[in-house]
Design an enzyme around this catalytic site. Structure first.
Site, PDB file in Angstrom:
ATOM      1  CG  ASP A 400      -2.241   0.664   0.980  1.00 40.85           C
ATOM      2  OD1 ASP A 400      -2.325   1.463   0.028  1.00 40.85           O
ATOM      3  OD2 ASP A 400      -3.198   0.400   1.735  1.00 40.85           O
ATOM      4  CD  GLU A 403       0.407   5.897  -4.226  1.00 41.82           C
ATOM      5  OE1 GLU A 403      -0.625   5.288  -4.470  1.00 41.82           O
ATOM      6  OE2 GLU A 403       0.892   5.996  -3.085  1.00 41.82           O
ATOM      7  CG  ASP A 473      -7.590   4.250  -1.076  1.00 42.60           C
ATOM      8  OD1 ASP A 473      -7.486   3.028  -1.270  1.00 42.60           O
ATOM      9  OD2 ASP A 473      -6.856   4.863  -0.271  1.00 42.60           O
TER      10      ASP A 473
END
Length: 772
Positions: A400, A403, A473
């Site tokens: 998670d 980035e 998300d």
């Protein structure tokens, strides 16, 4: 863009008359036959051309790939580029140099450079113009390039974006990693070529915008020059194969990864996580994997990779219990560390943490992020995971915030200093390096499992790391759902084959609400035809039993369909690995010459045999679809339909429109409780006549790396539409646990007639006399 001009053959003839130098070469070209041209110099890998404003380098890497670089000085040799791992191959190419133009030619393409302007024309093997790399036209930034587009040309790829576009024409796309947007600098043209832009800096891509009409323009915020690989097809599959050849092939994922996944933000205790698996088994509903999301750690333990002992008293017991139920489990790990953890201190001591500490997006607090560009940092990061979590035998990793998220504000990575240099220059490649740490570590230290990673971001080359990217998300509403389809398709045509979304949206609704149950059902139907079939979200749980009985029944029916499709999906995954295939295919890949198919945002091929048309309108009973030219079959009814037209088809709440092109062989398995469950039921082989067909049926042990050593079996199925005969080729290969005899049920779809076959591996033919 093709303008009126002399034909490619005539142009080349005129150039040949004017050229003073003609050279040829496999790998390294031979010495010039006549006097040297001081402005055109052969190098070890290609040619260097001095232009008025800089140096242009052209390096053939294969017959259909040329690396192109341009800079103001000779000293610059290329941008930071961790994506490309291949080296130039042996290529038979020729070079012709004249007073006005320089031409490089391979068997698949021609590049013609105007020495006065620097403009480079790209021709295919037949001399047809594909594009022109335009002169700089006053551009002052070093890493900017424009390519000419014709009026009908569509541009795809560039990763995953949420604007709802399939063709980017008329839009501007920002390549900058952030939650829900994934930057992959690979553009693909409907004219059959691709551009892999070798620059991980934040990049603006304009596609025929008003300011840059008729142009595809890349403009990077950092980098020392222009650097890209030009890949010529002409088919899109060939372009993607070229990309994979440069950046790495996608390994074959384990069979269980293609089953149903259940997840939630978050299961708060060991008992709750295990109860999900137990409930599916009690219901007898097909299911394969559960995910342990974040905050399983104690307060202050983010990044410790350790469980809160009060809520998770026996992690090893949890994993074993899941495995004993013939299911699998992966766990969330982040590249971010609370400041008080030992793992933070170990990485900081090694100089492998970014400064400063960043405030969390959620929950309150602050932490530091590790530098995935640091080889030492990657080694330490994986070792921390392995010693704390790997010892429990988890089956994969949910990366998670990959980035990296940092403080959640766009562009923050540009401000840091990394092991690869300024963050502005390496920015978008963080997820590639991060997944590399985990893939390489798992491959080495957990050799009995095929590496598996679920990650929120991606960069070019990431397919080589056994990673599936999910769309982030996203909201749970109809508008967002519709936008996931072109987002997925553009991501796939960027060259990375595996994608997922949170079915129902991350920010979902109430399963007991009829409106949300309808949305979830439609998203779930779409998910059946995604590479990864996964339910996830925050708020109220979205497991099957959280919905009312009528919705449950629909979901279970589609779950069973997914499991029936597993032989088709697993064979398609083998095509991805072995032949650089693509599982989720925008229609341009199979119908490139059909102008009506080029810009559809809500239809696609799942593999080569199923066209899927998700329903994205609330309350729909019908939906309009386009059938490309040729004959098609309704998957649900077997009715034959003529293509080359738009029509309305049934799309009630029980139905997602699926159509099969004539000339398809479709294998369907029995419904099983989990993907690797043994079954003595026959494998159904559906024949959709109307054209000749072929399908390679693949199988292996389902996990481990034996398949790489030849422990696998393939059977080529071919249908002769003239002879009305299905040929089952001799089985090639074997693997541990392979059935000696596989029962088959061969079905002619239009007639419904079937023949039973006991296939023992020898070539066999089945005649379906009236199958038409």
């Amino acid at each position: 863009m093709r303008r009126s001009m002399t034909s490619g053959i005539g142009l080349m003839a005129l150039m040949a008359a004017a050229f003073a130098v003609c050279e040829a070469g496999p790998a390294v070209a031979r010495a010039p036959a006549v006097a040297e041209d001081a402005a055109v110099r052969k190098t070890a890998t290609g040619v260097e051309i001095r232009l008025a404003d800089g140096v242009l380098r052209l390096d053939p890497w294969s017959d259909n790939i040329v690396r192109v670089r341009f800079s103001k000085t000779e000293a610059w040799t290329g941008n930071y580029n961790p994506a490309v791992i291949a080296q130039p191959g042996k290529v038979d190419w020729t070079l012709e140099s004249g007073a006005e133009k320089v031409a490089l030619k391979t068997p698949a393409l021609q590049l013609i450079v105007d020495r006065a302007s620097g403009e480079m024309t790209v021709l295919d093997a037949k001399g047809q113009r594909l594009t022109r790399a335009r002169p700089r036209d006053g551009e002052t930034a070093p890493s900017v390039q424009r390519f000419e587009l014709n009026s009908q040309e569509a541009i795809y790829g560039l990763g995953q974006h949420q604007a709802g576009l399939m063709d980017y024409r008329g839009s501007s796309v920002l390549l900058q990693q952030i939650n829900t947007d994934v930057a992959v600098p690979m553009a693909v043209s409907s004219r059959g070529y691709g551009v892999l832009w070798n620059n991980p800096a934040t990049t603006r891509v304009d596609v025929a915008t008003p300011q840059y009409a008729h142009s595809l323009r890349f403009a990077s915020e950092a980098g020392g020059g222009v650097d890209y690989h030009l890949i010529v097809g002409p088919e899109i599959d060939q372009v993607i194969a070229g990309y994979r050849g440069l950046t790495g092939q996608a390994p074959l994922m384990a069979r269980w990864t293609w089953g149903l996944w259940q997840s939630k933000e978050r299961y708060e205790t060991q008992a709750e996580t295990l109860s999900i698996v137990q409930r599916y088994r009690q219901m007898g509903v097909p299911f394969d994997a559960v995910v342990q999301d974040w905050q399983y750690w104690a307060p202050g333990g983010w990044g410790s990779h350790q469980f809160d002992a009060q809520r998770f008293p026996d992690p090893a017991g949890l994993v074993k219990a899941v495995h004993d139920l013939n299911a699998h489990i992966i766990i969330s790990v982040w590249p971010r560390f609370d400041l008080t953890t030992a793992n933070h201190d170990e990485l900081r001591k090694a100089g492998a943490l970014f400064e400063p500490a960043y405030p969390n997006v959620y929950p309150a607090g602050e932490g530091r992020w590790y530098d995935a560009w640091s080889g030492k940092g990657r080694e330490i990061y994986w070792s921390q995971i392995m010693r704390n979590l790997g010892r429990y035998d988890f089956d994969g990793w949910w990366l998670d915030g990959s980035e990296a998220e940092l403080g959640g504000k766009p562009g923050q990575m540009a401000e840091v200093t990394t092991a690869a240099g300024p963050g502005a220059e390496s920015f978008n490649s963080y997820p590639l390096m991060h997944t590399t740490a985990v893939h390489d570590g798992m491959r080495r230290d957990m050799p009995g499992k095929r590496p598996f990673i679920l990650t929120r971001s991606a960069y070019a080359g990431q397919q080589r790391n056994g990673a599936i990217t999910w769309s982030g998300d996203v909201e749970g509403d109809w508008h967002t759902f519709a936008r996931q389809i072109p987002a997925a398709l553009n991501f796939s045509v960027s060259g990375i084959p595996y994608w997922s979304a949170d079915i129902g949206g991350f920010f979902g609704g109430d399963p007991q609400d009829a409106g949300y149950a309808e949305l979830f059902t439609r998203w779930y139907q779409f998910g059946v035809f995604n590479p990864m079939f996964r339910v996830h979200g925050t708020g109220k749980g979205k497991a099957l039993w959280d919905f009312k009985p009528d919705t449950q029944a629909r979901l279970i029916a589609y779950d069973k369909l997914r499991y029936r499709l597993l032989p088709y999906i697993y064979s398609t995954a083998w095509e991805v690995t072995q032949r650089s295939g693509t599982m989720m295919r925008p229609l341009v890949m199979d119908f490139r010459t059909d102008a009506n198919a080029l810009r559809l945002t809500d239809q696609y091929m799942f593999g080569r045999g199923l066209m899927v048309s998700p329903v994205t309108q609330q309350g729909a009973e019908l939906r309009t679809i386009y059938l490309p030219k040729g004959d098609w079959y309704d998957f649900w009814t077997g009715a034959r339909l003529a293509g080359g037209r738009t029509l309305a088809v049934k799309a009630d709440i029980d139905t997602i429109p699926v159509h099969v092109p004539a000339g398809t062989i479709l294998p369907l398995g029995p419904v099983v409780s989990y993907a690797d469950q043994p079954s003595q039921e026959p494998l159904e082989i559906r024949v959709y006549p109307g054209r000749d067909a072929r399908f390679e049926l693949y199988d292996d042990a389902g996990d481990g790396h034996g398949y790489e050593k030849g422990e696998r079996a393939t059977t080529l199925l071919t249908w002769s539409d003239t002879a009305k005969t299905l040929r089952l080729g001799a089985r090639e290969g074997r693997y541990p646990g392979m059935k000696a005899v596989q029962p088959l049920k061969v079905v002619c779809v239009p007639t419904g007639k079937a023949q039973d076959v006991r296939y023992a591996g020898a070539e066999t033919s089945v005649t379906l006399a009236d199958c038409r």
